[in-house]
Design a protein around this motif. Structure first.
Motif, short mmCIF file in Angstrom:
data_model
loop_
_atom_site.label_atom_id
_atom_site.label_comp_id
_atom_site.label_asym_id
_atom_site.label_seq_id
_atom_site.Cartn_x
_atom_site.Cartn_y
_atom_site.Cartn_z
N THR A 255 -9.21 40.08 6.07
CA THR A 255 -9.25 39.26 4.87
C THR A 255 -9.56 40.15 3.68
O THR A 255 -10.49 40.95 3.73
CB THR A 255 -10.34 38.18 5.00
OG1 THR A 255 -10.10 37.42 6.17
CG2 THR A 255 -10.36 37.26 3.81
N ASP B 275 -7.74 37.17 -0.89
CA ASP B 275 -7.68 36.02 0.02
C ASP B 275 -8.89 35.10 -0.19
O ASP B 275 -8.75 33.88 -0.25
CB ASP B 275 -7.65 36.46 1.48
CG ASP B 275 -6.40 37.23 1.85
OD1 ASP B 275 -5.35 37.01 1.21
OD2 ASP B 275 -6.49 38.05 2.78
N ASP C 10 -10.78 34.91 -2.91
CA ASP C 10 -10.68 34.31 -4.24
C ASP C 10 -9.72 33.13 -4.23
O ASP C 10 -9.99 32.09 -4.84
CB ASP C 10 -10.25 35.34 -5.28
CG ASP C 10 -11.32 36.40 -5.52
OD1 ASP C 10 -12.50 36.15 -5.20
OD2 ASP C 10 -10.96 37.48 -6.03
N ALA C 11 -8.60 33.27 -3.53
CA ALA C 11 -7.63 32.18 -3.44
C ALA C 11 -8.24 30.99 -2.71
O ALA C 11 -7.98 29.83 -3.07
CB ALA C 11 -6.36 32.65 -2.74
N LEU C 12 -9.05 31.25 -1.71
CA LEU C 12 -9.69 30.18 -0.95
C LEU C 12 -10.66 29.39 -1.82
O LEU C 12 -10.81 28.18 -1.66
CB LEU C 12 -10.40 30.76 0.27
CG LEU C 12 -10.97 29.79 1.27
CD1 LEU C 12 -9.88 28.89 1.85
CD2 LEU C 12 -11.67 30.54 2.39
N ASN D 199 -10.30 28.50 -4.79
CA ASN D 199 -9.57 27.56 -5.64
C ASN D 199 -8.64 26.64 -4.86
O ASN D 199 -7.83 25.95 -5.44
CB ASN D 199 -8.75 28.34 -6.68
CG ASN D 199 -9.66 29.15 -7.58
OD1 ASN D 199 -10.69 28.68 -8.02
ND2 ASN D 199 -9.30 30.40 -7.83
N THR D 200 -8.77 26.64 -3.54
CA THR D 200 -7.91 25.81 -2.70
C THR D 200 -8.60 24.48 -2.41
O THR D 200 -9.77 24.44 -2.05
CB THR D 200 -7.60 26.52 -1.37
OG1 THR D 200 -6.99 27.77 -1.67
CG2 THR D 200 -6.68 25.70 -0.50
N HIS D 201 -7.87 23.40 -2.59
CA HIS D 201 -8.39 22.07 -2.31
C HIS D 201 -8.05 21.72 -0.86
O HIS D 201 -6.88 21.50 -0.53
CB HIS D 201 -7.76 21.05 -3.27
CG HIS D 201 -8.27 19.67 -3.09
ND1 HIS D 201 -9.53 19.28 -3.47
CD2 HIS D 201 -7.69 18.57 -2.56
CE1 HIS D 201 -9.71 18.00 -3.18
NE2 HIS D 201 -8.60 17.56 -2.63
N LEU D 202 -9.06 21.68 0.01
CA LEU D 202 -8.82 21.49 1.44
C LEU D 202 -9.24 20.10 1.94
O LEU D 202 -9.05 19.79 3.11
CB LEU D 202 -9.56 22.55 2.25
CG LEU D 202 -9.14 23.99 1.99
CD1 LEU D 202 -10.05 24.95 2.72
CD2 LEU D 202 -7.70 24.21 2.38
N ARG D 203 -9.82 19.29 1.07
CA ARG D 203 -10.27 17.96 1.51
C ARG D 203 -9.08 17.03 1.74
O ARG D 203 -8.08 17.08 1.03
CB ARG D 203 -11.19 17.35 0.48
CG ARG D 203 -12.54 18.05 0.44
CD ARG D 203 -13.48 17.34 -0.47
NE ARG D 203 -13.67 15.98 0.00
CZ ARG D 203 -14.38 15.08 -0.67
NH1 ARG D 203 -14.92 15.38 -1.82
NH2 ARG D 203 -14.53 13.87 -0.20
#
Length: 74
Positions: free
Chosen positions: A54, A58, A60-62, A64-68
């Motif tokens: 990682t 990777d 940093d991108a995580l 800002n990722t909406h995972l809900r």
């Protein structure tokens, strides 16, 4: 009625707990089990990191990722 068969770990723990244990001993056993599972999780994370490294990008991108899972509106 169904019966449950215990695995070897469960049987060993039942035999261990058949003896009278004090609060200090119980706390020690809980700590040992927690340490064991933390160590196993760390080993798995290291294995995954070695297989698929990682990068900071990777991570940093995580951030800002909406995972809900979105809620369904009634």
């Amino acid at each position: 009625m169904t019966t449950t068969k215990f695995n070897p770990v469960q049987l060993h723990l039942l035999q261990l707990f058949a003896h009278e244990l004090g609060q200090n001993e119980l706390a020690d056993i809980k700590a040992l089990l927690a340490d064991y599972f933390v160590r196993k999780a760390d080993e798995e994370m290291q294995r995954l990191q070695q297989r698929n490294p990682t990068t900071q990008a990777d991570l940093d991108a995580l951030l800002n990722t909406h995972l809900r899972t979105p809620y369904k509106k009634p």
